[in-house]
Design a protein around this motif. Structure first.
Motif, short mmCIF file in Angstrom:
data_model
loop_
_atom_site.label_atom_id
_atom_site.label_comp_id
_atom_site.label_asym_id
_atom_site.label_seq_id
_atom_site.Cartn_x
_atom_site.Cartn_y
_atom_site.Cartn_z
N ILE A 35 0.87 -1.17 0.00
CA ILE A 35 0.00 0.00 0.00
C ILE A 35 0.91 1.22 0.00
CG2 ILE A 35 -1.81 1.28 1.22
CD1 ILE A 35 -2.71 -1.46 0.15
N ALA A 36 0.72 2.10 -0.97
CA ALA A 36 1.56 3.28 -1.10
C ALA A 36 1.30 4.25 0.05
CB ALA A 36 1.30 3.98 -2.43
N ASP A 37 2.36 4.93 0.42
CA ASP A 37 2.28 6.02 1.39
C ASP A 37 2.40 7.31 0.59
OD1 ASP A 37 2.72 7.99 3.28
OD2 ASP A 37 4.34 6.93 4.31
N TYR A 38 1.32 8.07 0.48
CA TYR A 38 1.32 9.28 -0.33
C TYR A 38 2.33 10.31 0.16
CZ TYR A 38 -3.06 7.49 -2.35
OH TYR A 38 -4.02 6.73 -2.97
N ALA A 39 2.74 10.22 1.44
CA ALA A 39 3.72 11.15 2.00
C ALA A 39 5.16 10.73 1.69
CB ALA A 39 3.54 11.27 3.51
N HIS A 59 7.19 6.72 -3.29
CA HIS A 59 5.86 6.22 -3.65
C HIS A 59 5.09 7.26 -4.48
CE1 HIS A 59 5.58 3.13 -0.11
NE2 HIS A 59 6.64 2.95 -0.87
N ALA A 60 5.13 8.52 -4.05
CA ALA A 60 4.42 9.57 -4.77
C ALA A 60 4.94 9.70 -6.20
CB ALA A 60 4.57 10.90 -4.02
N SER A 61 6.24 9.69 -6.35
CA SER A 61 6.85 9.78 -7.68
C SER A 61 6.47 8.56 -8.53
CB SER A 61 8.37 9.88 -7.55
OG SER A 61 8.97 9.90 -8.81
N ALA A 62 6.47 7.39 -7.92
CA ALA A 62 6.10 6.17 -8.63
C ALA A 62 4.68 6.26 -9.16
CB ALA A 62 6.27 4.95 -7.72
N ILE A 63 3.76 6.74 -8.32
CA ILE A 63 2.36 6.85 -8.73
C ILE A 63 2.22 7.80 -9.91
CG2 ILE A 63 0.08 7.67 -8.02
CD1 ILE A 63 0.90 6.66 -5.13
N GLN A 107 1.63 17.57 -11.17
CA GLN A 107 2.01 18.34 -9.98
C GLN A 107 1.00 18.19 -8.86
OE1 GLN A 107 4.94 20.01 -9.51
NE2 GLN A 107 5.52 19.12 -11.47
N GLU A 108 -0.27 18.03 -9.18
CA GLU A 108 -1.33 18.06 -8.18
C GLU A 108 -1.88 16.69 -7.80
OE1 GLU A 108 -4.33 20.62 -9.78
OE2 GLU A 108 -2.96 22.33 -9.92
N LEU A 109 -1.55 15.65 -8.55
CA LEU A 109 -2.18 14.35 -8.37
C LEU A 109 -2.11 13.85 -6.93
CD1 LEU A 109 -3.63 11.92 -9.58
CD2 LEU A 109 -1.39 10.98 -10.18
N ILE A 110 -0.94 13.80 -6.36
CA ILE A 110 -0.79 13.23 -5.03
C ILE A 110 -1.46 14.11 -3.98
CG2 ILE A 110 0.85 12.48 -3.25
CD1 ILE A 110 0.63 10.64 -5.76
N ASN A 153 -10.43 7.68 2.37
CA ASN A 153 -10.37 6.24 2.11
C ASN A 153 -9.80 5.86 0.75
OD1 ASN A 153 -11.47 5.30 4.65
ND2 ASN A 153 -13.39 6.20 3.96
N ALA A 154 -9.14 6.78 0.06
CA ALA A 154 -8.44 6.43 -1.19
C ALA A 154 -7.14 5.73 -0.82
CB ALA A 154 -8.14 7.68 -2.00
N PHE A 155 -6.74 4.79 -1.63
CA PHE A 155 -5.43 4.17 -1.45
C PHE A 155 -4.92 3.64 -2.78
CE2 PHE A 155 -8.28 0.61 -0.86
CZ PHE A 155 -7.61 -0.49 -1.41
N THR A 156 -3.62 3.42 -2.83
CA THR A 156 -2.97 2.91 -4.03
C THR A 156 -2.15 1.68 -3.67
OG1 THR A 156 -2.82 5.13 -4.97
CG2 THR A 156 -1.34 3.46 -5.89
N VAL A 157 -2.32 0.64 -4.45
CA VAL A 157 -1.48 -0.55 -4.33
C VAL A 157 -0.37 -0.41 -5.36
CG1 VAL A 157 -1.37 -3.05 -4.62
CG2 VAL A 157 -3.36 -2.01 -3.52
N LEU A 158 0.86 -0.54 -4.92
CA LEU A 158 2.01 -0.47 -5.82
C LEU A 158 2.64 -1.84 -5.98
CD1 LEU A 158 4.07 2.68 -4.73
CD2 LEU A 158 2.85 2.35 -6.89
N ALA A 159 3.11 -2.12 -7.19
CA ALA A 159 3.91 -3.31 -7.46
C ALA A 159 5.32 -2.85 -7.80
CB ALA A 159 3.33 -4.12 -8.62
N LEU A 160 6.28 -3.34 -7.05
CA LEU A 160 7.69 -3.04 -7.31
C LEU A 160 8.39 -4.33 -7.72
CD1 LEU A 160 8.45 -0.86 -4.14
CD2 LEU A 160 7.68 -0.08 -6.39
N VAL A 161 9.17 -4.25 -8.78
CA VAL A 161 9.97 -5.38 -9.23
C VAL A 161 11.43 -4.94 -9.14
CG1 VAL A 161 10.53 -6.92 -11.14
CG2 VAL A 161 8.14 -6.24 -10.74
#
Length: 122
Positions: A6-10, A14-18, A42-45, A53-61
């Motif tokens: 689960i991404a941490d928007y802070a 993670h923010a850059s990845a999203i 610039q504004e997305l995050i 209750n928004a969240f992002t699942v990230l996949a890192l390889v």
């Protein structure tokens, strides 16, 4: 090494990845073939952090961003319970075929169960 989290928007990584994954999706033919406008990047995050209750699942390889799923809570009037909406599902072309979307969706399902959601929607 594969990591689904689960991404941490802070978190800057993670923010850059999203932002980068969403831009890659936008530039893909499935996303319209055009990059995101600079203002959106610039504004997305900062705007996503305002959505309850928004969240992002990230996949890192091997530590590199490979995919994401953005999710937003909703409400089922038929069940009188929350539901989970999977809004964006992105896997970068170089990482397709590794079942990342299935693994990310399993993580979404875990979160939905913890939050007592009655269903997942797309």
């Amino acid at each position: 090494m594969l990591e689904i989290l689960i991404a941490d928007y802070a978190d800057d990584f993670h923010a850059s990845a999203i932002v980068n994954l969403m831009n890659a999706y936008a530039m893909d033919k499935m996303g319209g073939g055009e990059p995101l406008p600079e203002a959106v990047k610039q504004e997305l995050i900062s705007e996503m952090t305002k959505v309850p209750n928004a969240f992002t699942v990230l996949a890192l390889v091997n530590g590199k961003p490979a995919g994401l799923i953005n999710c937003f809570m909703g409400f089922s009037t038929f069940k009188a319970r929350p539901l989970m909406n999977t809004h964006d599902i992105v896997v970068i072309e170089d990482y397709r075929g590794l079942q990342l979307s299935q693994l990310m969706l399993k993580k979404v399902e875990e979160v939905a169960r913890v939050r007592n959601c009655c269903k997942l929607t797309l």
